[in-house]
Design an enzyme around this catalytic site. Structure first.
Site, PDB file in Angstrom:
ATOM      1  CD  GLU A  46      23.153 -49.906 -16.027  1.00  0.00           C
ATOM      2  OE1 GLU A  46      23.349 -48.754 -16.205  1.00  0.00           O
ATOM      3  OE2 GLU A  46      23.219 -50.781 -15.230  1.00  0.00           O
ATOM      4  CG  ASP A  57      21.081 -55.636  -9.256  1.00  0.00           C
ATOM      5  OD1 ASP A  57      20.896 -54.196  -9.658  1.00  0.00           O
ATOM      6  OD2 ASP A  57      21.659 -56.389  -9.648  1.00  0.00           O
TER       7      ASP A  57
END
Ligand SMILES: Cc1ncc(COP(=O)(O)O)c(C=O)c1O
Lengths: 260, 401
Positions: A46, A57
């Site tokens: 990824e 995140d």
């Protein structure tokens, strides 16, 4: 045929997807990191496209994004770096990123360039289902890319089924409602993963967020087709002199050598 | 996406023309969906309306006066009315929104409140209503803003809020908003996020605009009392995210005869690279959950803005305003740091009112409008300048004024 479909046809358990940030740790690290992941047992890569404001995140991945941006990373530069990917990386590679840089690049141009580079699928966590269905989904499929949606323990059954329908490749089960890199107990997650399993979804399920070592990887593997490791690997690359050595020792610590 | 006939109301998906929507990661979906499904029903409930109106009257001190500024009018050869949001409890319009949202949070059964703040006015307004209702309060604030708005940091702490510095990016409002959103992702069930402006995913822009619309609701009848007409020729407001402007414009949005003037912060100048003039430089983009105009690089990275005023130091504007800009319904001007400071001193001396640095930008734009003696201009005096005294004093030391 989709590389992801091919992979899950061959392998239904213990699939390891590792996240890395394009342009991290060094501007030109992208291909080297991907090769090291491929050589040392990752099943899927990824590849994160850095963004200034990565809402989903946590601090570790955000810091890697900031470094990558300082290194001069951008989507155009990434596609330059991926020019030889088709010849060198044979496992599926998924691009992960946020909508704004993709929109500036041009959504269709982005999908077209990604497909040409040999990218298998996309994860754009801030592209909602509604807009995907009405505007962007057709473009994604026009270029033969898989698109992976996220679900969380808070997602309703009805919505999980809907997002499963919209997804292809696999479904990304966020282990707990959190940003990446957080540390909630994996055992708490098992009930939710069992629930997912019970739905008989059309896509394989990979678990992400909080998978950081062999134990959490194996726990995830009990209830899902595999797992996604992000922050723990980025941490392992922090200050690494040699990407290949750090990647090998990191993946060795996660994966058990096939015995019995 | 699809257009709509009103500038006030977004579509069911939260779009004002091309702008709006809810571009959020799945982790936020349950919280945002709950708000989308329930905000209109809650805001329209008679019990909510009664509690909201009572608190606005008895606690905030509404209606705020509409004051005819005689000397300022003389100076500009026109008729200037000041909508005195600076007289609200806590010193700015921000509390209109926080009163409404705290009542909503109670009805949603939330016990923990988070907020972002730039100038600290929204943080203070949030800390205040949390104290009032006995709810715990966490405010994210950019490290740089914590320094330049120290009095408001002290006020928040005294009110019992925990102020957490945002240390990423430009260390200002944008980054504080990122941190607040991350907190919400990590606390998906017990927490309500009180956004301080008409930004964020649907339904926030519409919800905050509705809660701030009391500003123009009052302006209409107050102006009628004073002039015989409900409609001014111009309404002028500064725009950070755009909540005071949305409130001041709201009941005039569908009155095409009223010119709506939004004033952005030009910082050191629009082309200086140190600016927050979003409509001048921005392109369509996605930040903090909605599609709007956004200052960004060619690669789609968000540009770090600059304004001397912490409340306008934001690289985007709310989707309602992006639509006003694109459609031409709104006129978008800007004022530099220096022009804003000069106007603040002028208003102080002419009217005995020290405006917030944010509001000073609205005053600084009067010069750019070709006003006549018959015009009736309403300026939204969004806040008072106490929090900016350190900046103003520095200016006095430099110029000896
Ligand atoms: C007094 C005042 N005016 C204006 C603003 C800008 O916000 P908005 O554009 O949402 O009204 C702020 C923000 O902190 C403020 O404190």
């Amino acid at each position: 045929m989709s590389k992801l479909k091919d992979l899950f046809d061959r392998k239904q358990s213990g699939v390891l997807n590792v996240y890395c940030t394009a342009g991290y740790p060094g501007a030109e690290s992208t291909m080297e990191v991907m090769e090291a992941l491929q050589e040392n047992g990752a099943d899927i890569i990824e590849l994160g496209m850095p963004y200034s404001d990565p809402l989903a995140d946590g601090p570790v991945i955000q810091a890697s994004s900031s470094i990558a941006l300082l290194n001069g990373m951008s989507i155009s530069r990434l596609f330059e770096q991926l020019a030889e990917m088709k010849d060198r990386i044979y496992i599926p590679v998924i691009l992960m990123g946020y909508m704004n840089p993709v929109l500036q690049y041009g959504f269709e141009r982005f999908c077209s360039d990604a497909a040409r580079a040999g990218i298998s699928g996309l994860i754009l966590p801030d592209l909602p289902g509604y807009e995907f269905e009405h505007e962007y989904g057709a473009v994604v499929s026009k270029y033969g890319l898989d698109f992976i949606f996220l679900v969380t323990p808070e997602t309703s059954e009805e919505r999980i089924r809907k997002l499963d329908q919209l997804s292809s490749g696999f479904l990304y089960a966020v282990s707990s409602s959190s940003t990446t890199g957080s540390d909630k107990q994996m055992e708490d997650v098992s009930r939710y993963l069992q629930r997912l399993k019970g739905y008989g979804l059309k896509n394989p399920v990979l678990v992400g967020f909080g998978i950081k070592d062999r134990q959490s990887f194996e726990t995830a593997g009990k209830y899902a087709n595999g797992a996604i490791i992000g922050s723990a690997y980025i941490k392992a690359l922090e200050g690494a002199d040699d990407v290949r050595t750090s990647t090998k020792s990191f993946l060795d610590s996660i994966l058990v050598k096939q015995t019995d | 996406m699809q257009g709509n006939s009103s500038f006030r109301l977004p579509t069911a998906q939260g779009y004002y023309g091309d702008f709006g929507g809810a571009y959020i990661p799945e982790m936020l979906y349950p919280n945002v969906e709950e708000l989308q499904l329930r905000y209109l029903e809650i805001l329209d409930e008679p019990g909510f309306q009664r509690a909201f109106r009572d608190l606005l009257r008895d606690y905030v001190g509404r209606p705020t006066p509409l004051y005819f500024a005689k000397r300022l009018s003389q100076r500009f050869q026109t008729n200037i009315y000041l909508k005195r949001e600076d007289l609200c409890h806590t010193g700015a319009h921000k509390i209109n929104n926080t009163i409404g949202q705290i009542l909503l949070a109670q009805r949603l059964g939330k016990q923990r409140i988070i907020a972002e703040t730039g100038a600290g006015q929204h943080g203070v307004a949030t800390a205040t209503v949390c104290a009032l209702m006995g709810l715990s309060c966490i405010v994210y604030m950019g490290e740089k803003d914590i320094e330049r708005q120290a009095p408001n940091v002290a006020r928040m702490r005294m009110l019992g809020a925990k102020v957490i510095p945002a240390t990423s990016g430009s260390k200002t409002l944008k980054d504080a908003t990122n941190e607040a959103i991350r907190d919400w992702i990590n606390n998906p069930t017990d927490t309500h996020y009180i956004i301080g402006s008409v930004v964020g995913p649907h339904p926030y822009p519409d919800m905050v605009a509705r809660l701030q619309s009391v500003i123009s609701e009052e302006t209409r009848w107050q102006l009628k009392e004073k002039t015989g007409s409900e409609l001014p020729t111009h309404v002028v407001a500064c725009v950070g995210g755009g909540s005071n402007a949305a409130g001041a414009f709201y009941h005039f949005l569908d009155e095409p005869g009223v010119e709506l003037v939004a004033v952005e912060a030009a910082g050191l100048g629009i082309n200086s690279g140190m600016t927050a003039a979003t409509t001048a430089l921005g392109r369509p983009g996605i930040l903090h959950g909605s599609k709007s105009l956004l200052m960004q690089t060619d690669d789609g990275q968000v540009v770090e803005p600059h304004s001397i005023s912490a409340g306008l130091d934001y690289p985007g504007i709310g989707p309602l305003h992006a639509n006003l800009f694109k459609s031409g319904r709104g006129k978008f001007l800007s004022a530099t740091d220096e022009e804003a400071i000069r106007s603040a001193f002028e208003v102080a001396k002419l009217e005995g009112i020290i405006p917030a640095l944010e509001t000073a930008h609205a005053f600084a734009a009067i010069d750019q409008l070709s006003l006549t003696e018959s015009d009736q201009v309403v300026i939204c005096l969004s806040g008072r300048g106490d929090k900016d005294l350190a900046t103003y004093m520095k200016q006095m030391d430099m110029t000896g004024s």
